[in-house]
Design an enzyme around this catalytic site. Structure first.
Site, PDB file in Angstrom:
ATOM      1  N   SER A 121       0.821  -1.205   0.000  1.00 42.32           N
ATOM      2  CA  SER A 121       0.000   0.000   0.000  1.00 42.32           C
ATOM      3  C   SER A 121       0.854   1.253   0.000  1.00 42.32           C
ATOM      4  CB  SER A 121      -0.927  -0.002   1.212  1.00 42.32           C
ATOM      5  OG  SER A 121      -0.178  -0.228   2.379  1.00 42.32           O
ATOM      6  N   HIS A 142      -2.569  -2.877  -6.020  1.00 43.36           N
ATOM      7  CA  HIS A 142      -3.011  -2.603  -4.662  1.00 43.36           C
ATOM      8  C   HIS A 142      -4.524  -2.754  -4.552  1.00 43.36           C
ATOM      9  CE1 HIS A 142      -3.522   0.602  -1.283  1.00 43.36           C
ATOM     10  NE2 HIS A 142      -3.490  -0.608  -0.790  1.00 43.36           N
ATOM     11  N   GLU A 154      -5.753  -0.309  -7.372  1.00 43.52           N
ATOM     12  CA  GLU A 154      -4.830   0.757  -7.764  1.00 43.52           C
ATOM     13  C   GLU A 154      -3.613   0.075  -8.366  1.00 43.52           C
ATOM     14  OE1 GLU A 154      -3.315   4.627  -5.378  1.00 43.52           O
ATOM     15  OE2 GLU A 154      -3.177   2.777  -4.254  1.00 43.52           O
ATOM     16  N   ASN A 192      -3.705   6.134  -0.538  1.00 37.39           N
ATOM     17  CA  ASN A 192      -3.267   6.459   0.823  1.00 37.39           C
ATOM     18  C   ASN A 192      -2.740   7.881   0.954  1.00 37.39           C
ATOM     19  OD1 ASN A 192      -4.000   4.206   2.356  1.00 37.39           O
ATOM     20  ND2 ASN A 192      -2.421   3.014   1.315  1.00 37.39           N
TER      21      ASN A 192
HETATM   22  N1  CAA Z   1     -16.974 -11.384   2.128  1.00 34.20           N
HETATM   23  C1  CAA Z   1     -18.287 -11.526   2.112  1.00 34.20           C
HETATM   24  N2  CAA Z   1     -19.116 -10.736   2.828  1.00 34.20           N
HETATM   25  C2  CAA Z   1     -18.538  -9.772   3.582  1.00 34.20           C
HETATM   26  C3  CAA Z   1     -17.154  -9.575   3.641  1.00 34.20           C
HETATM   27  C4  CAA Z   1     -16.355 -10.433   2.870  1.00 34.20           C
HETATM   28  N3  CAA Z   1     -15.025 -10.332   2.849  1.00 34.20           N
HETATM   29  N4  CAA Z   1     -16.881  -8.540   4.481  1.00 34.20           N
HETATM   30  C5  CAA Z   1     -18.061  -8.107   4.935  1.00 34.20           C
HETATM   31  N5  CAA Z   1     -19.055  -8.842   4.394  1.00 34.20           N
HETATM   32  C6  CAA Z   1     -20.473  -8.735   4.622  1.00 34.20           C
HETATM   33  C7  CAA Z   1     -20.792  -8.422   6.038  1.00 34.20           C
HETATM   34  O1  CAA Z   1     -20.682  -9.587   6.838  1.00 34.20           O
HETATM   35  C8  CAA Z   1     -22.240  -7.938   5.921  1.00 34.20           C
HETATM   36  O2  CAA Z   1     -23.104  -9.058   5.861  1.00 34.20           O
HETATM   37  P1  CAA Z   1     -24.570  -9.012   6.516  1.00 34.20           P
HETATM   38  O3  CAA Z   1     -25.307  -7.975   5.702  1.00 34.20           O
HETATM   39  O4  CAA Z   1     -25.078 -10.386   6.278  1.00 34.20           O
HETATM   40  O5  CAA Z   1     -24.383  -8.639   7.932  1.00 34.20           O
HETATM   41  C9  CAA Z   1     -22.232  -7.284   4.526  1.00 34.20           C
HETATM   42  O6  CAA Z   1     -21.024  -7.664   3.879  1.00 34.20           O
HETATM   43  C10 CAA Z   1     -22.304  -5.806   4.514  1.00 34.20           C
HETATM   44  O7  CAA Z   1     -21.615  -5.307   5.592  1.00 34.20           O
HETATM   45  P2  CAA Z   1     -22.178  -4.108   6.441  1.00 34.20           P
HETATM   46  O8  CAA Z   1     -23.670  -4.137   6.433  1.00 34.20           O
HETATM   47  O9  CAA Z   1     -21.462  -4.079   7.727  1.00 34.20           O
HETATM   48  O10 CAA Z   1     -21.703  -2.811   5.728  1.00 34.20           O
HETATM   49  P3  CAA Z   1     -21.879  -2.231   4.268  1.00 34.20           P
HETATM   50  O11 CAA Z   1     -22.951  -2.839   3.462  1.00 34.20           O
HETATM   51  O12 CAA Z   1     -21.923  -0.784   4.472  1.00 34.20           O
HETATM   52  O13 CAA Z   1     -20.528  -2.603   3.540  1.00 34.20           O
HETATM   53  C11 CAA Z   1     -18.186  -2.188   3.554  1.00 34.20           C
HETATM   54  C12 CAA Z   1     -19.346  -2.960   4.171  1.00 34.20           C
HETATM   55  C13 CAA Z   1     -18.085  -2.466   2.047  1.00 34.20           C
HETATM   56  C14 CAA Z   1     -16.920  -2.707   4.235  1.00 34.20           C
HETATM   57  C15 CAA Z   1     -18.410  -0.665   3.781  1.00 34.20           C
HETATM   58  O14 CAA Z   1     -18.592  -0.426   5.133  1.00 34.20           O
HETATM   59  C16 CAA Z   1     -17.284   0.158   3.261  1.00 34.20           C
HETATM   60  O15 CAA Z   1     -17.201   0.431   2.083  1.00 34.20           O
HETATM   61  N6  CAA Z   1     -16.389   0.596   4.161  1.00 34.20           N
HETATM   62  C17 CAA Z   1     -15.204   1.340   3.785  1.00 34.20           C
HETATM   63  C18 CAA Z   1     -14.153   0.362   3.372  1.00 34.20           C
HETATM   64  C19 CAA Z   1     -12.964   1.063   2.825  1.00 34.20           C
HETATM   65  O16 CAA Z   1     -12.883   2.270   2.720  1.00 34.20           O
HETATM   66  N7  CAA Z   1     -11.989   0.242   2.454  1.00 34.20           N
HETATM   67  C20 CAA Z   1     -10.752   0.758   1.942  1.00 34.20           C
HETATM   68  C21 CAA Z   1      -9.805   0.882   3.068  1.00 34.20           C
HETATM   69  S1  CAA Z   1      -8.326   1.576   2.505  1.00 34.20           S
HETATM   70  C22 CAA Z   1      -7.486   0.289   1.883  1.00 34.20           C
HETATM   71  O17 CAA Z   1      -7.875  -0.849   1.880  1.00 34.20           O
HETATM   72  C23 CAA Z   1      -6.186   0.667   1.336  1.00 34.20           C
HETATM   73  C24 CAA Z   1      -5.082   0.679   2.281  1.00 34.20           C
HETATM   74  O18 CAA Z   1      -3.959   0.506   1.802  1.00 34.20           O
HETATM   75  C25 CAA Z   1      -5.183   0.971   3.695  1.00 34.20           C
END
Ligand code: CAA
Length: 285
Positions: A121, A142, A154, A192
């Protein structure tokens, strides 16, 4: 080479599992390598759970069991030789020495035309590529966490990456159902570089008691239409990972990326976010 069919993923953590899973979902044959037996067992179980959930929700048509058959697991990097992949994606922890060691070893094992990618990352792709004799066949790839749900990859060209390889890596990510953005090889790349200042500022704000963690998160979530607030997101990414990325950014861009003291303190306390059961918030499971 003009098509990728078999992919080796190195690293069975959250990111490696997610990458192996989406590759298998998209019909690639996958070999997932991790030196720890327990990590492989956990990876298999997590991928299976995720696939079953996606299938139950109707998000994937194929049965989980059919997709799982496309993934094999092994402890040794040497197993990559018989698998004969066209692409290798490294997704071990953000430790440059470890990544370099893996690339160096695989460089001597795999044919010259096998494309090497790193899911780093923030570490320089050009520098990682220099640990191999194939800089033209080396690229940053990424993925975002959680890989099965996030639509972006990315991609990062190192100084020596060939345009042909860049196109092939993009096409491979697109076959996995992802959209790509292309970044130059600069610290933090695009995501990032832009995301971390917001998360860091949220920790400065929390440290100054500008608002409670809940209010800072609710403010950003509801006020700027983000799926989760910056402190929740940091817990989700891992506070140690967040601190390490900020360190890389600070080294390149200076003071404006200096990590908030509170973030550093949480990491020193072992409060690493969801994965350790406690970060800014507490988690039961
Ligand atoms: N596989 C299958 N299902 C999954 C899963 C996976 N890996 N991870 C989560 N789920 C499921 C959850 O269990 C949940 O299921 P239920 O509805 O049955 O409870 C469902 O997906 C949806 O989860 P939520 O209802 O909690 O939340 P949501 O619909 O809003 O979506 C999310 C979840 C996509 C994670 C959303 O919260 C989101 O987009 N969050 C931001 C994530 C983000 O910004 N990621 C980037 C981080 S930065 C990065 O990665 C780069 C770095 O270098 C740091």
């Amino acid at each position: 080479m003009n098509e990728v069919k078999k992919i080796v993923v190195v690293g069975g953590g959250q990111m490696g599992c997610g990458i192996a899973q989406v590759a298998a979902q998209s019909n690639f044959a996958v070999l997932l390598i991790d030196s720890q037996e327990e990590a492989l067992a956990r990876a298999e179980s997590n991928i299976s759970k995720s696939l079953n959930k996606l299938h139950e929700k109707g998000k994937i048509k194929e049965e989980a069991s059919t997709i799982l058959e496309r993934i094999s697991y092994d402890k040794s990097l040497k197993s990559a030789v018989a698998f004969a992949p066209q692409m290798m994606i490294e997704a071990v922890s953000e430790n440059e020495a470890l990544k370099t060691k893996i690339f160096f070893e695989l460089d001597s094992l795999l044919p010259k035309d096998c494309i090497f990618c790193s899911n780093t990352s923030s570490i320089s792709i050009t520098r990682l590529a220099a640990s191999t004799k194939r800089p033209e066949n080396f690229m940053g790839m990424h993925f975002m966490n959680p890989v099965p749900l996030m639509p972006l990859v990315e991609i990062i060209e190192g100084l020596g990456t060939s345009k042909e390889v860049s196109k092939l890596v993009r096409a491979t990510a697109e076959k996995m159902g992802k959209t790509c953005v292309l970044s130059k090889d600069r610290a933090g790349f695009i995501i990032n570089r832009v995301l971390m200042p917001m998360i860091n500022e949220a920790f400065w704000a929390l440290g100054e008691e500008l608002g409670t963690a809940e209010d800072i998160d609710a403010g950003m979530k509801l006020g700027t239409n983000q799926p989760m607030g910056p402190l929740t997101l940091a817990d989700f990414i891992g506070l140690d990972t967040t601190l390490s990325i900020l360190g890389v950014l600070q080294e390149s861009y200076g003071e404006k990326f200096r990590p908030a003291p509170l973030l550093r303190q949480y990491v020193e306390a072992g409060w690493l976010g969801r994965k350790s059961g406690r970060g800014v918030y507490e988690y039961n499971s």
